[in-house]
Design an enzyme around this catalytic site. Structure first.
Site, PDB file in Angstrom:
ATOM      1  N   GLY A 197      -7.179 -14.213 -43.335  1.00  0.00           N
ATOM      2  CA  GLY A 197      -5.873 -13.570 -43.202  1.00  0.00           C
ATOM      3  C   GLY A 197      -5.879 -12.066 -43.389  1.00  0.00           C
ATOM      4  O   GLY A 197      -4.833 -11.463 -43.628  1.00  0.00           O
ATOM      5  N   ASN A 221      -4.986 -24.260 -38.455  1.00  0.00           N
ATOM      6  CA  ASN A 221      -4.401 -24.453 -39.790  1.00  0.00           C
ATOM      7  C   ASN A 221      -3.075 -23.688 -39.828  1.00  0.00           C
ATOM      8  O   ASN A 221      -3.066 -22.469 -39.976  1.00  0.00           O
ATOM      9  CB  ASN A 221      -5.379 -23.916 -40.846  1.00  0.00           C
ATOM     10  CG  ASN A 221      -4.826 -24.070 -42.255  1.00  0.00           C
ATOM     11  OD1 ASN A 221      -3.833 -24.770 -42.468  1.00  0.00           O
ATOM     12  ND2 ASN A 221      -5.465 -23.420 -43.223  1.00  0.00           N
ATOM     13  N   TRP A 222      -1.985 -24.428 -39.716  1.00  0.00           N
ATOM     14  CA  TRP A 222      -0.661 -23.771 -39.682  1.00  0.00           C
ATOM     15  C   TRP A 222      -0.187 -23.349 -41.061  1.00  0.00           C
ATOM     16  O   TRP A 222       0.828 -22.670 -41.183  1.00  0.00           O
ATOM     17  CB  TRP A 222       0.370 -24.728 -39.060  1.00  0.00           C
ATOM     18  CG  TRP A 222       0.222 -24.958 -37.593  1.00  0.00           C
ATOM     19  CD1 TRP A 222      -0.752 -24.456 -36.765  1.00  0.00           C
ATOM     20  CD2 TRP A 222       1.073 -25.764 -36.760  1.00  0.00           C
ATOM     21  NE1 TRP A 222      -0.561 -24.896 -35.479  1.00  0.00           N
ATOM     22  CE2 TRP A 222       0.560 -25.710 -35.453  1.00  0.00           C
ATOM     23  CE3 TRP A 222       2.207 -26.538 -36.998  1.00  0.00           C
ATOM     24  CZ2 TRP A 222       1.161 -26.387 -34.381  1.00  0.00           C
ATOM     25  CZ3 TRP A 222       2.795 -27.211 -35.946  1.00  0.00           C
ATOM     26  CH2 TRP A 222       2.272 -27.127 -34.649  1.00  0.00           C
ATOM     27  N   LYS A 223      -0.882 -23.798 -42.090  1.00  0.00           N
ATOM     28  CA  LYS A 223      -0.489 -23.485 -43.475  1.00  0.00           C
ATOM     29  C   LYS A 223       0.986 -23.836 -43.687  1.00  0.00           C
ATOM     30  O   LYS A 223       1.428 -24.884 -43.224  1.00  0.00           O
ATOM     31  CB  LYS A 223      -0.797 -22.023 -43.801  1.00  0.00           C
ATOM     32  CG  LYS A 223      -2.221 -21.634 -43.410  1.00  0.00           C
ATOM     33  CD  LYS A 223      -2.659 -20.319 -43.975  1.00  0.00           C
ATOM     34  CE  LYS A 223      -4.024 -19.955 -43.422  1.00  0.00           C
ATOM     35  NZ  LYS A 223      -4.659 -18.869 -44.099  1.00  0.00           N
ATOM     36  N   GLY A 268      -6.374 -19.702 -38.620  1.00  0.00           N
ATOM     37  CA  GLY A 268      -5.086 -19.655 -39.314  1.00  0.00           C
ATOM     38  C   GLY A 268      -4.056 -18.912 -38.486  1.00  0.00           C
ATOM     39  O   GLY A 268      -3.443 -19.468 -37.568  1.00  0.00           O
ATOM     40  N   GLY A 269      -3.884 -17.639 -38.774  1.00  0.00           N
ATOM     41  CA  GLY A 269      -2.829 -16.819 -38.148  1.00  0.00           C
ATOM     42  C   GLY A 269      -2.740 -16.959 -36.632  1.00  0.00           C
ATOM     43  O   GLY A 269      -1.642 -17.156 -36.081  1.00  0.00           O
ATOM     44  N   GLU A 295     -15.944 -20.114 -44.639  1.00  0.00           N
ATOM     45  CA  GLU A 295     -14.859 -19.126 -44.603  1.00  0.00           C
ATOM     46  C   GLU A 295     -15.051 -18.096 -45.718  1.00  0.00           C
ATOM     47  O   GLU A 295     -14.703 -18.369 -46.880  1.00  0.00           O
ATOM     48  CB  GLU A 295     -13.515 -19.818 -44.832  1.00  0.00           C
ATOM     49  CG  GLU A 295     -13.171 -20.860 -43.799  1.00  0.00           C
ATOM     50  CD  GLU A 295     -11.657 -20.996 -43.665  1.00  0.00           C
ATOM     51  OE1 GLU A 295     -11.148 -20.677 -42.584  1.00  0.00           O
ATOM     52  OE2 GLU A 295     -10.995 -21.388 -44.629  1.00  0.00           O
ATOM     53  N   SER A 336     -10.031 -14.765 -39.974  1.00  0.00           N
ATOM     54  CA  SER A 336      -9.541 -13.762 -39.023  1.00  0.00           C
ATOM     55  C   SER A 336     -10.102 -13.947 -37.604  1.00  0.00           C
ATOM     56  O   SER A 336     -10.448 -12.977 -36.934  1.00  0.00           O
ATOM     57  CB  SER A 336      -9.807 -12.348 -39.538  1.00  0.00           C
ATOM     58  OG  SER A 336      -9.057 -12.126 -40.717  1.00  0.00           O
ATOM     59  N   HIS A 380      -9.768 -25.787 -49.144  1.00  0.00           N
ATOM     60  CA  HIS A 380      -9.436 -24.453 -48.608  1.00  0.00           C
ATOM     61  C   HIS A 380      -9.328 -23.464 -49.765  1.00  0.00           C
ATOM     62  O   HIS A 380      -8.877 -23.822 -50.847  1.00  0.00           O
ATOM     63  CB  HIS A 380      -8.110 -24.526 -47.825  1.00  0.00           C
ATOM     64  CG  HIS A 380      -7.877 -23.294 -47.003  1.00  0.00           C
ATOM     65  ND1 HIS A 380      -7.398 -22.127 -47.545  1.00  0.00           N
ATOM     66  CD2 HIS A 380      -8.073 -23.055 -45.683  1.00  0.00           C
ATOM     67  CE1 HIS A 380      -7.307 -21.214 -46.588  1.00  0.00           C
ATOM     68  NE2 HIS A 380      -7.718 -21.755 -45.446  1.00  0.00           N
TER      69      HIS A 380
HETATM   70  C1  PEP Z   1      -7.665 -20.213 -42.552  1.00  0.00           C
HETATM   71  O1  PEP Z   1      -6.510 -20.567 -42.646  1.00  0.00           O
HETATM   72  O2  PEP Z   1      -8.555 -20.945 -42.956  1.00  0.00           O
HETATM   73  C2  PEP Z   1      -7.958 -18.920 -41.942  1.00  0.00           C
HETATM   74  C3  PEP Z   1      -9.207 -18.652 -41.676  1.00  0.00           C
HETATM   75  O3  PEP Z   1      -6.916 -18.067 -41.695  1.00  0.00           O
HETATM   76  P1  PEP Z   1      -6.958 -16.779 -40.726  1.00  0.00           P
HETATM   77  O4  PEP Z   1      -7.488 -17.244 -39.406  1.00  0.00           O
HETATM   78  O5  PEP Z   1      -5.536 -16.321 -40.659  1.00  0.00           O
HETATM   79  O6  PEP Z   1      -7.866 -15.781 -41.362  1.00  0.00           O
END
Ligand code: PEP
Length: 227
Positions: free
Chosen positions: A160, A8-10, A212-213, A154, A191, A85
């Site tokens: 994040g 997920n590049w957001k 995500g990150g 999640e 994370s 999300h």
């Molecule tokens: C997400 O974007 O759903 C996510 C879990 O982000 P991260 O991995 O940065 O916590």
């Protein structure tokens, strides 16, 4: 068994050139199914075997300014779409709207990646978490054939923050979701890094990850999809 690893590049990166460079640096692996979810404005210009959108609307066409429809996504050969999300729920998305989105995505044979977990905190025990999830899933999946839906668990406090859930907790929640809602695939998100991904993927009922990150760092994401 292949795992489903979703990036997920957001709202990143900020130029098409950087988005194409990032996509080009991600391995085409046969080991797992890797899916890239770039911002929608880049979807038509990114080359990768599996693409996903980060959100969609529930109507196919019409007077809906700013929206993106599942039909448009299908016509771009997008195979997956993240829905619900926590970052969308925070700006007002409701479970009723999520339910409409799931229905339209399934009509167009796009696999929804339904995110649940909003409202949990690090202190909550498994019972409190399942109460929150029940509230979400019962509306999200109302009248929907749940079998093709992928659910991403999640915990909001883990997104994040650099604080991931315990893999055993994620496993318990995955079993709850599968047993109660006829869901075949559950992902964990929150994370995930190249350092902790294997611990989640080792769990029997965790079928993949929503990242995500770490998905913005080719070195990390390539390691995750190669586990
Ligand atoms: C997400 O974007 O759903 C996510 C879990 O982000 P991260 O991995 O940065 O916590």
């Amino acid at each position: 068994m292949k795992k489903l690893i979703v990036a997920n590049w957001k709202l990143n990166p900020t130029t098409l050139k950087d988005a194409q460079k990032l996509a080009a640096s991600i391995k085409r692996t046969a080991k797992n199914t890797a899916v890239l979810c770039p911002p929608a404005v880049y979807l038509s210009a990114i080359k990768y075997p599996n693409l996903g959108a980060q959100d969609c609307f529930w109507q196919e066409r019409g007077a809906f300014t700013g929206q993106i429809s599942p039909l448009q996504l299908k016509n771009l050969k997008v195979k997956y779409c993240i829905v619900g999300h926590s970052e969308r729920r925070t700006v007002g998305e409701t479970d009723g709207q999520i339910n409409f989105k799931l229905r339209t995505l399934l009509e167009h044979k796009i696999i929804p990646i339904l995110c649940v977990g909003y409202g949990t905190t690090v202190e909550q025990d498994d019972l409190e978490v399942t109460d929150v999830l029940r509230g979400q899933l019962e509306i999200d999946l109302q009248g929907v054939d749940a079998a093709p839906v992928v659910v991403a668990y999640e915990p909001v406090w883990a997104i994040g923050t650099g604080q991931n859930a315990m893999p055993e907790h994620a496993e318990k929640i995955a079993i709850f979701i599968k047993n109660r809602y006829n869901i075949k695939k559950v992902l964990y998100g929150g994370s995930v890094t190249n350092a902790n991904a294997a611990q989640f993927l080792e769990q029997r009922n965790i079928d993949g990850l929503l990242v995500g990150g770490a998905s913005l760092v080719p070195l990390y994401f390539n390691q995750i999809i190669s586990i």
